[in-house]
Design a protein around this motif. Sequence first.
Motif, PDB file in Angstrom:
ATOM      1  N   ALA D  31      62.502  99.272  32.134  1.00 44.42           N
ATOM      2  CA  ALA D  31      63.107  98.270  33.007  1.00 44.42           C
ATOM      3  C   ALA D  31      62.425  96.939  32.712  1.00 44.42           C
ATOM      4  N   LEU D  32      63.224  95.888  32.710  1.00 43.44           N
ATOM      5  CA  LEU D  32      62.651  94.551  32.578  1.00 43.44           C
ATOM      6  C   LEU D  32      62.517  93.971  33.976  1.00 43.44           C
ATOM      7  N   VAL D  33      61.307  93.543  34.289  1.00 46.29           N
ATOM      8  CA  VAL D  33      61.034  92.985  35.614  1.00 46.29           C
ATOM      9  C   VAL D  33      60.692  91.507  35.468  1.00 46.29           C
ATOM     10  N   ARG D  34      61.364  90.678  36.276  1.00 42.67           N
ATOM     11  CA  ARG D  34      61.006  89.268  36.347  1.00 42.67           C
ATOM     12  C   ARG D  34      59.882  89.153  37.364  1.00 42.67           C
ATOM     13  N   LEU D  35      58.727  88.700  36.909  1.00 37.03           N
ATOM     14  CA  LEU D  35      57.556  88.698  37.784  1.00 37.03           C
ATOM     15  C   LEU D  35      57.624  87.563  38.787  1.00 37.03           C
ATOM     16  N   THR D  36      57.250  87.881  40.006  1.00 33.05           N
ATOM     17  CA  THR D  36      57.184  86.839  41.025  1.00 33.05           C
ATOM     18  C   THR D  36      55.741  86.575  41.451  1.00 33.05           C
ATOM     19  N   THR D  37      54.886  87.556  41.364  1.00 30.91           N
ATOM     20  CA  THR D  37      53.449  87.363  41.653  1.00 30.91           C
ATOM     21  C   THR D  37      52.648  88.361  40.810  1.00 30.91           C
ATOM     22  N   THR D  38      51.499  87.933  40.373  1.00 29.29           N
ATOM     23  CA  THR D  38      50.565  88.839  39.706  1.00 29.29           C
ATOM     24  C   THR D  38      49.156  88.348  40.011  1.00 29.29           C
ATOM     25  N   THR D  39      48.159  88.986  39.419  1.00 30.68           N
ATOM     26  CA  THR D  39      46.786  88.579  39.711  1.00 30.68           C
ATOM     27  C   THR D  39      45.903  88.896  38.510  1.00 30.68           C
ATOM     28  N   ILE D  40      44.651  88.524  38.617  1.00 30.83           N
ATOM     29  CA  ILE D  40      43.674  88.781  37.553  1.00 30.83           C
ATOM     30  C   ILE D  40      42.679  89.816  38.064  1.00 30.83           C
ATOM     31  N   CYS D  41      42.334  90.747  37.190  1.00 33.28           N
ATOM     32  CA  CYS D  41      41.414  91.834  37.550  1.00 33.28           C
ATOM     33  C   CYS D  41      40.089  91.633  36.826  1.00 33.28           C
ATOM     34  N   ALA D 131      52.787  87.048  32.951  1.00 37.90           N
ATOM     35  CA  ALA D 131      53.870  86.488  32.158  1.00 37.90           C
ATOM     36  C   ALA D 131      55.078  86.298  33.074  1.00 37.90           C
ATOM     37  N   GLU D 132      56.134  85.779  32.519  1.00 31.79           N
ATOM     38  CA  GLU D 132      57.342  85.609  33.334  1.00 31.79           C
ATOM     39  C   GLU D 132      58.138  86.913  33.449  1.00 31.79           C
ATOM     40  N   TYR D 133      58.052  87.729  32.381  1.00 34.51           N
ATOM     41  CA  TYR D 133      58.769  89.011  32.397  1.00 34.51           C
ATOM     42  C   TYR D 133      57.848  90.127  31.928  1.00 34.51           C
ATOM     43  N   LEU D 134      58.128  91.328  32.424  1.00 29.71           N
ATOM     44  CA  LEU D 134      57.317  92.498  32.064  1.00 29.71           C
ATOM     45  C   LEU D 134      58.244  93.666  31.768  1.00 29.71           C
ATOM     46  N   LEU D 135      57.995  94.338  30.653  1.00 32.25           N
ATOM     47  CA  LEU D 135      58.765  95.533  30.340  1.00 32.25           C
ATOM     48  C   LEU D 135      58.021  96.739  30.914  1.00 32.25           C
ATOM     49  N   GLN D 347      33.335  83.587  39.231  1.00 33.89           N
ATOM     50  CA  GLN D 347      33.134  83.922  40.650  1.00 33.89           C
ATOM     51  C   GLN D 347      32.745  82.701  41.462  1.00 33.89           C
ATOM     52  N   ARG D 348      33.467  81.620  41.234  1.00 41.10           N
ATOM     53  CA  ARG D 348      33.175  80.392  41.971  1.00 41.10           C
ATOM     54  C   ARG D 348      33.914  80.369  43.298  1.00 41.10           C
ATOM     55  N   ASP D 349      33.399  79.574  44.193  1.00 45.46           N
ATOM     56  CA  ASP D 349      34.142  79.203  45.408  1.00 45.46           C
ATOM     57  C   ASP D 349      34.494  80.416  46.274  1.00 45.46           C
ATOM     58  N   GLY D 350      33.642  81.443  46.240  1.00 48.37           N
ATOM     59  CA  GLY D 350      33.883  82.599  47.096  1.00 48.37           C
ATOM     60  C   GLY D 350      35.128  83.391  46.755  1.00 48.37           C
ATOM     61  N   VAL D 351      35.579  83.288  45.511  1.00 50.59           N
ATOM     62  CA  VAL D 351      36.830  83.955  45.147  1.00 50.59           C
ATOM     63  C   VAL D 351      36.704  85.478  45.254  1.00 50.59           C
ATOM     64  N   LEU D 352      37.727  86.094  45.814  1.00 52.59           N
ATOM     65  CA  LEU D 352      37.847  87.555  45.755  1.00 52.59           C
ATOM     66  C   LEU D 352      38.968  87.909  44.787  1.00 52.59           C
ATOM     67  N   LYS D 353      40.188  87.529  45.117  1.00 54.89           N
ATOM     68  CA  LYS D 353      41.326  87.733  44.204  1.00 54.89           C
ATOM     69  C   LYS D 353      42.181  86.469  44.210  1.00 54.89           C
ATOM     70  N   VAL D 354      42.854  86.221  43.088  1.00 54.75           N
ATOM     71  CA  VAL D 354      43.763  85.074  42.996  1.00 54.75           C
ATOM     72  C   VAL D 354      45.198  85.585  42.924  1.00 54.75           C
ATOM     73  N   ALA D 355      46.140  84.837  43.493  1.00 54.74           N
ATOM     74  CA  ALA D 355      47.564  85.144  43.308  1.00 54.74           C
ATOM     75  C   ALA D 355      48.110  84.169  42.267  1.00 54.74           C
ATOM     76  N   ILE D 356      48.821  84.711  41.273  1.00 55.21           N
ATOM     77  CA  ILE D 356      49.416  83.897  40.209  1.00 55.21           C
ATOM     78  C   ILE D 356      50.934  84.002  40.341  1.00 55.21           C
ATOM     79  N   THR D 357      51.608  82.863  40.439  1.00 54.96           N
ATOM     80  CA  THR D 357      53.071  82.921  40.569  1.00 54.96           C
ATOM     81  C   THR D 357      53.745  82.252  39.386  1.00 54.96           C
ATOM     82  N   PRO D 358      54.539  82.983  38.641  1.00 50.06           N
ATOM     83  CA  PRO D 358      55.284  82.406  37.516  1.00 50.06           C
ATOM     84  C   PRO D 358      56.396  81.472  38.037  1.00 50.06           C
TER      85      PRO D 358
END
Lengths: 358, 358, 358, 358
Positions: D31-41, D131-135, D347-358
């Motif tokens: 399935a091809l998914v158009r990403l709306t949010t992702t994050t960094i691990c 990315a913008e799309y994910l297979l 690990q600046r600014d007290g970061v725990l997780k970031v949300a990335i939106t394409p």
Amino acid sequence: MPKMMKAAVFVEANRIVLQDKPVPDVGPLDALVRLTTTTICGTDVHILKGEYPVARGLTVGHEPVGIIEKLGSAVEGYKEGQRVIAGAITPSGHSAACLCGYHSQDGAGTRHGFRAMGGWRFGNTIDGAQAEYLLVPDAMTNLALIPDGLSDEQVLMCPDIMSTGFSGAESGGVKLGDTVAIFAQGPIGLCATAGARLLGATTIIGVEAIPARMEISRRMGADHVIDFSRKDAVDEIMALTDGRGVDVAIEALGRQSTFEAALRVLRPGGTLSSLGVYSEDLTIPLGAFAAGLGDHRIVTTLCPGGKERMRRLMSIIASGRLDTQPLVTHRFKLEEIEAAYDLFANQRDGVLKVAITP
Amino acid sequence: MPKMMKAAVFVEANRIVLQDKPVPDVGPLDALVRLTTTTICGTDVHILKGEYPVARGLTVGHEPVGIIEKLGSAVEGYKEGQRVIAGAITPSGHSAACLCGYHSQDGAGTRHGFRAMGGWRFGNTIDGAQAEYLLVPDAMTNLALIPDGLSDEQVLMCPDIMSTGFSGAESGGVKLGDTVAIFAQGPIGLCATAGARLLGATTIIGVEAIPARMEISRRMGADHVIDFSRKDAVDEIMALTDGRGVDVAIEALGRQSTFEAALRVLRPGGTLSSLGVYSEDLTIPLGAFAAGLGDHRIVTTLCPGGKERMRRLMSIIASGRLDTQPLVTHRFKLEEIEAAYDLFANQRDGVLKVAITP
Amino acid sequence: MPKMMKAAVFVEANRIVLQDKPVPDVGPLDALVRLTTTTICGTDVHILKGEYPVARGLTVGHEPVGIIEKLGSAVEGYKEGQRVIAGAITPSGHSAACLCGYHSQDGAGTRHGFRAMGGWRFGNTIDGAQAEYLLVPDAMTNLALIPDGLSDEQVLMCPDIMSTGFSGAESGGVKLGDTVAIFAQGPIGLCATAGARLLGATTIIGVEAIPARMEISRRMGADHVIDFSRKDAVDEIMALTDGRGVDVAIEALGRQSTFEAALRVLRPGGTLSSLGVYSEDLTIPLGAFAAGLGDHRIVTTLCPGGKERMRRLMSIIASGRLDTQPLVTHRFKLEEIEAAYDLFANQRDGVLKVAITP
Amino acid sequence: MPKMMKAAVFVEANRIVLQDKPVPDVGPLDALVRLTTTTICGTDVHILKGEYPVARGLTVGHEPVGIIEKLGSAVEGYKEGQRVIAGAITPSGHSAACLCGYHSQDGAGTRHGFRAMGGWRFGNTIDGAQAEYLLVPDAMTNLALIPDGLSDEQVLMCPDIMSTGFSGAESGGVKLGDTVAIFAQGPIGLCATAGARLLGATTIIGVEAIPARMEISRRMGADHVIDFSRKDAVDEIMALTDGRGVDVAIEALGRQSTFEAALRVLRPGGTLSSLGVYSEDLTIPLGAFAAGLGDHRIVTTLCPGGKERMRRLMSIIASGRLDTQPLVTHRFKLEEIEAAYDLFANQRDGVLKVAITP
């Protein structure tokens, strides 16, 4: 002359009477506990009505909270004066059943070590807890110290109601994210609901028709409460689960109707965890059982006992995860126990559980 | 014009007939298998008699041994010409039921992913194995390579009989040193006996009345075989276990009488593992069930399928731990399948299982 | 004046000496057993060498076979004169650890009920079995009757060797059709091999270099035995499993080299079941551990004890499923125990286990 | 000409760069998914630094939230336009590993079906989610519909952080009333804390030194949080447990120091549940390991994946039992992902997780 005490004694069907009895002698493995609070169980009502046979003259009751009065000569690790509870089930610790992990089916004294319900002794095969003093057998296996700061009433549900109710969720194998239905929201069913909640079920469905019980069901953890007097519980649960059924169904009444409904709402591969005490043969409907091909499990559990179980349950109370005091709706002196039976047996005045104080 | 093949087709109650059918087309996830050996199951006899409903025109049978003829376009990891089996149960691998480990209750295609018996497709919801060719769905989940050196007949019991029979012992949780009773010693019960033996039970009791089956029961691992036509099986088992009862009782017939006897011989805390396909409601006797307080478990299992299960079962055969060929008592050509049904359905001539070769 | 007996006593490093000691007094929960056969364990050799500290003057040994001489006043269910064994581990039955199922970590007498290895008392914290008489604590938890017809030597491996070896396979979760490797084929490893066989593993690989042990390994159930002095065991096992690795690897020596090899041959999701007694820190190699992402399990087990465990092990012997007598290669009188230690500690003359008879 | 998209690509050590890449073609099971949010691990940071090797040119990231853009020809049960997530681990469903329940060790394509970490494909062996799309491969096994009413950020932790963290408590076998210590309170450790709470642990101890993380640790369920920079964590935990130690210790950092401390605080018979990704060999201290005789277990778990796991985790969010949104401390556009890496990796600014939106 032996010291005497008051005790609620089974005389004959429909007569449990407060009588004078000698305070018991303490054998080497026993402890004598001076009771400070106890309660009446639904099972005691069966005894009262003559539906469950016990010896005439037996002291009834199996939910003790008290203070160690005297320790047997071989008992180590305790001191007189400590506040303690013991479970409704008092396993020996040394029978084959105990060594296999089936403490409630303790067959100490039998050739092979198993006896159905053999761990239940208080108010069944030996004198029980509705009295001023209680002799606790195999004290090192059974006496659990009450953590500082917990009142008698806070731990009063631990010996039976909470241990039994929780075991419904535990034996059912409730997992994170499960859907669980609990049939009947009396004291046991309410604790099964709380247990399912504590184990991480995310859709918890109580089935009950008494408004006050429906309300407390939500407080104990139910996400949905179905009034079976107004709607068909099976239909409602299948609708709530989008046709999938529940992962675990807990029977907490002891009737064919609830047993059968519990089976009907199970998803394939689900578990029916039965807590009820039945009074007649049960029928498994062929269709709900998928003709034996649905990978279903039916598991029954008798109240787990022993001091480590009691310690864990009290740690749940102490941690603030659950408060079972709302289940105590009425209070009586031991002298008034016949009135307490009358209220409780007839389920008057919204009673859930009574506290009895000698 | 499509290539044609012979297939045993359900026409109507009491008529399974060999007919010409087109060899099926191969979808992207499928494999077409040219069958070299198959067999008839008790379930097929229920279908024949109209007791278990299937669509008219369906090819019957769910126990395939054969050679890969053609692979779907998306199937990887196999080559045409390889010798394979597939389980009677062919799970998709991707439904919620599969992802929870309930492959036999596969609900691929449903909203929620569970369907009672949904993993059973061959000869139930899609064309089956009593034919010249078989279309295996979800081939990557289901095709298992036959180890070199094993004949068709050596692996013929793996797809259903051995998988089902063994699961009776596995789901029952048989442990080293357990005492196990198996009620009925037909092909499934015999494999349950063998499974209990392989899992380390040390007292294995078969219950059967047909002398030839009693004899093979011992060969498959029974320490004692009780002829229930001469003695009361419950009494005998209680005597053999010195009053303790068995750790695990396996029901392998599908009748109230055996289900009930299995419950009566359980020790407190024991497990009734049910394999039978029942045809009416079951009754749980109150006493045998300790009124719901005996810590009993009743578990049902539908034949586990999938290629990894098949690999394991064939590894047992290949290791020499068990030989199931003695269960194959008669052999027929596919052309003679109607005669084979006649023999098998009427249990004539000491038949246990028949081998059918296209 | 107390009655005296002979006992093998730890005097100081490298000196275990036969001495006269009083026959012990019998407390209310104890039983006095007159020993008829015992043996020496590898652990006793660690004690002899001063590598494992015990109190000076302690009687050594933890593998008793004998006859009940006298029962404590509170002990029920036994008679004097009965032939019995007790496990090397003698749990109380009533500590929190016991009630949680961790009988070997019994912390009776501690505040919280857990003590590492606390169940091991004989020849460790109380007088042991290499003597004419042995005081068995918590007799009702620990005395197991020897079935009629079994000789002392037939049950001599039950208290420790067989219980420990089998637990390697049990704790490893061996399943039907598993591939299992066992590192080292001394008495414990041989019993682990037998245990894997009894549990239904179909590819069992022993690793050993002593020819006599390689030969008995096959008799106890190994399908393949790798001589690690000639070939790399890891390479051989990966080749035998076609690159897949084993489901369960059992470590039965207590060395870094075998622990590490066991981890290297595990398939992803496999279990390393460790039985060895280590004498230095262990290293987990990063690669073999998949950096912590391989769904691996490492489980350790101390010899399970208690009378029910002993009953089960003896039932395996009585059923004929396994004969451990070939492990008894040499026999000595208790008077000759110093010579027995000399032979056993130096692994001379192909010794596996010795039988010592008072 | 193929449609193009933006994707965060690993170019070389210390360079992950946003590049143009063709939108992938959709195979029959994809399935091809158009990403709306992702994050960094944290794992992505290891990739960035060149510590974990991936192919140059690979798109990084394994935590997708998006909308179905296109379904493969053989995919059934979904519609384009549906909001979905997929787990970080995307098992095939059909390998031997999957059929055994080890979906994360999926060896689809290997001879035997097991590959260490084989289920982790996104941003490891195939293009990932930043990315913008994910297979999404094996879409029917992996796509999970987002319940109505849940936002992208509410489910953003499900694919990896919550699944991994919870598995630490689940694999550890946390029971009602357990005491659990969690070493490190980063995003994974915080979810392990929440998981232990949801499973009914009653004494939960977080170990951490960053004040902001200590605070959120309490919100996620810790009863006690130990600042290991001020006090010795092992001493503190032994004091808090009255010398007993913890039932389960969860390692959530991947260092020798935390692994070792986790082992040191275990009670006999306890379980060390390891979630960390280690970068060097580990040492097991002899004493903490009771020389191999403490009935300890060490279990490792790789993030469970598959659509049913995702459904369950989202049901926990939907039920209100847990809110993981407080873990999302920063938000970036996909165009700004290099800045997001810079913040997160340092690990600046007290970061725990970031949300990335394409």
